[in-house]
Write a protein that holds these residues in place. Structure first.
Motif, PDB file in Angstrom:
ATOM      1  N   TRP A 129       0.665  -1.287   0.289  1.00 54.39           N
ATOM      2  CA  TRP A 129       0.117  -0.062   0.065  1.00 54.39           C
ATOM      3  C   TRP A 129       0.864   1.369  -0.033  1.00 54.39           C
ATOM      4  N   GLN A 130       0.444   2.078  -0.704  1.00 53.08           N
ATOM      5  CA  GLN A 130       1.160   3.470  -0.679  1.00 53.08           C
ATOM      6  C   GLN A 130       0.118   4.520  -0.979  1.00 53.08           C
ATOM      7  N   TRP A 131       0.153   5.444   0.170  1.00 53.66           N
ATOM      8  CA  TRP A 131      -0.784   6.870   0.167  1.00 53.66           C
ATOM      9  C   TRP A 131      -0.081   8.051   0.574  1.00 53.66           C
ATOM     10  N   LEU A 132      -0.625   9.093   0.664  1.00 52.62           N
ATOM     11  CA  LEU A 132      -0.239  10.309   0.988  1.00 52.62           C
ATOM     12  C   LEU A 132      -1.060  10.618   2.398  1.00 52.62           C
ATOM     13  N   ASP A 133      -0.451  11.079   3.370  1.00 54.46           N
ATOM     14  CA  ASP A 133      -1.010  11.356   4.656  1.00 54.46           C
ATOM     15  C   ASP A 133      -1.607  12.918   4.777  1.00 54.46           C
ATOM     16  N   ARG A 134      -1.969  13.250   5.733  1.00 50.99           N
ATOM     17  CA  ARG A 134      -2.524  14.513   5.824  1.00 50.99           C
ATOM     18  C   ARG A 134      -1.654  15.429   5.807  1.00 50.99           C
ATOM     19  N   ASP A 135      -0.379  15.329   6.100  1.00 52.78           N
ATOM     20  CA  ASP A 135       0.896  16.090   5.865  1.00 52.78           C
ATOM     21  C   ASP A 135       1.499  16.263   4.483  1.00 52.78           C
ATOM     22  N   GLY A 136       1.068  15.392   3.673  1.00 60.92           N
ATOM     23  CA  GLY A 136       1.622  15.339   2.278  1.00 60.92           C
ATOM     24  C   GLY A 136       2.675  14.237   2.076  1.00 60.92           C
ATOM     25  N   ARG A 137       3.017  13.637   3.376  1.00 61.39           N
ATOM     26  CA  ARG A 137       4.032  12.473   3.045  1.00 61.39           C
ATOM     27  C   ARG A 137       3.847  11.398   2.733  1.00 61.39           C
ATOM     28  N   ARG A 138       4.586  10.488   1.987  1.00 64.59           N
ATOM     29  CA  ARG A 138       4.088   9.191   1.454  1.00 64.59           C
ATOM     30  C   ARG A 138       4.405   8.101   2.361  1.00 64.59           C
ATOM     31  N   VAL A 139       3.429   7.384   2.672  1.00 67.54           N
ATOM     32  CA  VAL A 139       3.421   6.235   3.530  1.00 67.54           C
ATOM     33  C   VAL A 139       3.477   4.843   2.989  1.00 67.54           C
ATOM     34  N   PHE A 140       4.334   4.082   3.233  1.00 68.31           N
ATOM     35  CA  PHE A 140       4.252   2.790   2.463  1.00 68.31           C
ATOM     36  C   PHE A 140       4.023   1.715   3.744  1.00 68.31           C
ATOM     37  N   SER A 141       2.871   0.587   3.463  1.00 68.83           N
ATOM     38  CA  SER A 141       2.681  -0.040   4.546  1.00 68.83           C
ATOM     39  C   SER A 141       2.036  -1.539   3.810  1.00 68.83           C
ATOM     40  N   ASP A 142       2.164  -2.538   4.744  1.00 67.71           N
ATOM     41  CA  ASP A 142       1.607  -3.935   4.118  1.00 67.71           C
ATOM     42  C   ASP A 142       0.016  -3.664   4.580  1.00 67.71           C
ATOM     43  N   ARG A 143      -0.531  -2.764   5.341  1.00 67.43           N
ATOM     44  CA  ARG A 143      -2.044  -2.539   5.920  1.00 67.43           C
ATOM     45  C   ARG A 143      -2.604  -1.565   4.906  1.00 67.43           C
ATOM     46  N   PRO A 144      -3.760  -1.583   4.712  1.00 68.01           N
ATOM     47  CA  PRO A 144      -4.512  -0.561   4.010  1.00 68.01           C
ATOM     48  C   PRO A 144      -4.398   0.803   4.868  1.00 68.01           C
ATOM     49  N   PRO A 145      -4.611   2.077   4.139  1.00 68.13           N
ATOM     50  CA  PRO A 145      -4.632   3.294   4.988  1.00 68.13           C
ATOM     51  C   PRO A 145      -5.681   3.227   5.940  1.00 68.13           C
ATOM     52  N   PRO A 146      -5.748   4.192   7.007  1.00 69.52           N
ATOM     53  CA  PRO A 146      -7.015   4.418   7.661  1.00 69.52           C
ATOM     54  C   PRO A 146      -8.095   5.251   6.934  1.00 69.52           C
ATOM     55  N   ALA A 147      -9.380   5.010   7.469  1.00 66.69           N
ATOM     56  CA  ALA A 147     -10.742   5.416   6.847  1.00 66.69           C
ATOM     57  C   ALA A 147     -10.692   6.881   6.505  1.00 66.69           C
ATOM     58  N   ASP A 148      -9.839   7.509   7.251  1.00 73.58           N
ATOM     59  CA  ASP A 148      -9.909   9.093   6.904  1.00 73.58           C
ATOM     60  C   ASP A 148      -9.047   9.720   5.600  1.00 73.58           C
ATOM     61  N   VAL A 149      -8.337   8.691   5.293  1.00 71.24           N
ATOM     62  CA  VAL A 149      -7.558   8.989   3.930  1.00 71.24           C
ATOM     63  C   VAL A 149      -8.383   8.989   2.446  1.00 71.24           C
ATOM     64  N   PRO A 150      -8.381  10.096   2.170  1.00 67.45           N
ATOM     65  CA  PRO A 150      -9.375  10.129   1.091  1.00 67.45           C
ATOM     66  C   PRO A 150      -9.020   8.973  -0.249  1.00 67.45           C
ATOM     67  N   GLU A 151      -9.996   8.653  -0.974  1.00 65.76           N
ATOM     68  CA  GLU A 151      -9.621   7.769  -2.162  1.00 65.76           C
ATOM     69  C   GLU A 151      -8.459   8.459  -2.943  1.00 65.76           C
ATOM     70  N   LYS A 152      -8.403   9.610  -3.543  1.00 64.58           N
ATOM     71  CA  LYS A 152      -7.537  10.150  -4.521  1.00 64.58           C
ATOM     72  C   LYS A 152      -6.242  10.334  -3.819  1.00 64.58           C
ATOM     73  N   ASN A 153      -5.916   9.946  -2.487  1.00 66.29           N
ATOM     74  CA  ASN A 153      -4.510  10.042  -1.879  1.00 66.29           C
ATOM     75  C   ASN A 153      -3.907   8.680  -1.912  1.00 66.29           C
TER      76      ASN A 153
END
Length: 162
Positions: free
Chosen positions: A23-47
């Motif tokens: 998984w790879q997404w942008l958190d609310r501060d604009g940093r890239r986050v890499f994880s083997d778990r899905p992002p939290p529910a507050d992360v918008p789909e576009k991120n």
């Protein structure tokens, strides 16, 4: 024999790829986050930048219970705990430094207070007090000089003896 080794090596590589962060997404501060778990529910789909190949946004299967978010699970995940710990340690060190400086200043003030009280007791005793003037000569203080010195020492006592 070589074929067996190469097959084992290939299987190990494929297994390692499935275990890597998918998984790879942008958190609310604009940093890239890499994880083997899905992002939290507050992360918008576009991120969400990358998903695992077999995990697309699909509705859950019927009869499968969906996990309910608890307040503990809804905690912000974009906060780095080690960074918070370092910041807390820095604040504690700064507070300790500030307390040490205040303690040192209090000690200096107590010493100044004791010296000023001792000097005032000598001036108020009525004994003759001699001073060395700028030419290096010894001269005795008259009543006006003693009164001025007593007043100066009282000001130091008022300032330092609280």
């Amino acid at each position: 024999m070589k074929l067996t080794r190469s097959m084992i090596c290939l299987a190990a590589c494929v297994f390692a790829l499935t275990a890597s962060a998918q998984w790879q997404w942008l958190d609310r501060d604009g940093r890239r986050v890499f994880s083997d778990r899905p992002p939290p529910a507050d992360v918008p789909e576009k991120n969400i930048l990358r998903r695992p190949a077999n995990n697309r946004a699909t509705a859950p299967a019927e009869g499968v219970a969906t996990p309910v978010a608890t307040p503990a699970a809804a905690a912000p995940t974009g906060v780095d705990k080690s960074l918070q710990e370092k910041r807390k340690q820095a604040e504690e060190a700064e507070a300790a430094k500030r307390r040490a400086e205040e303690d040192r200043n209090a000690g200096i003030m107590a010493e100044n207070c004791a010296r000023a009280r001792q000097a005032k007791a000598g001036v108020d005793s009525g004994a003759r007090i001699a001073r060395i003037n700028e030419r290096g000569e010894r001269e005795f203080m008259d009543e006006a000089a003693l009164a001025a010195e007593s007043q100066r020492l009282q000001g130091i006592i008022n300032e330092n003896c609280r």
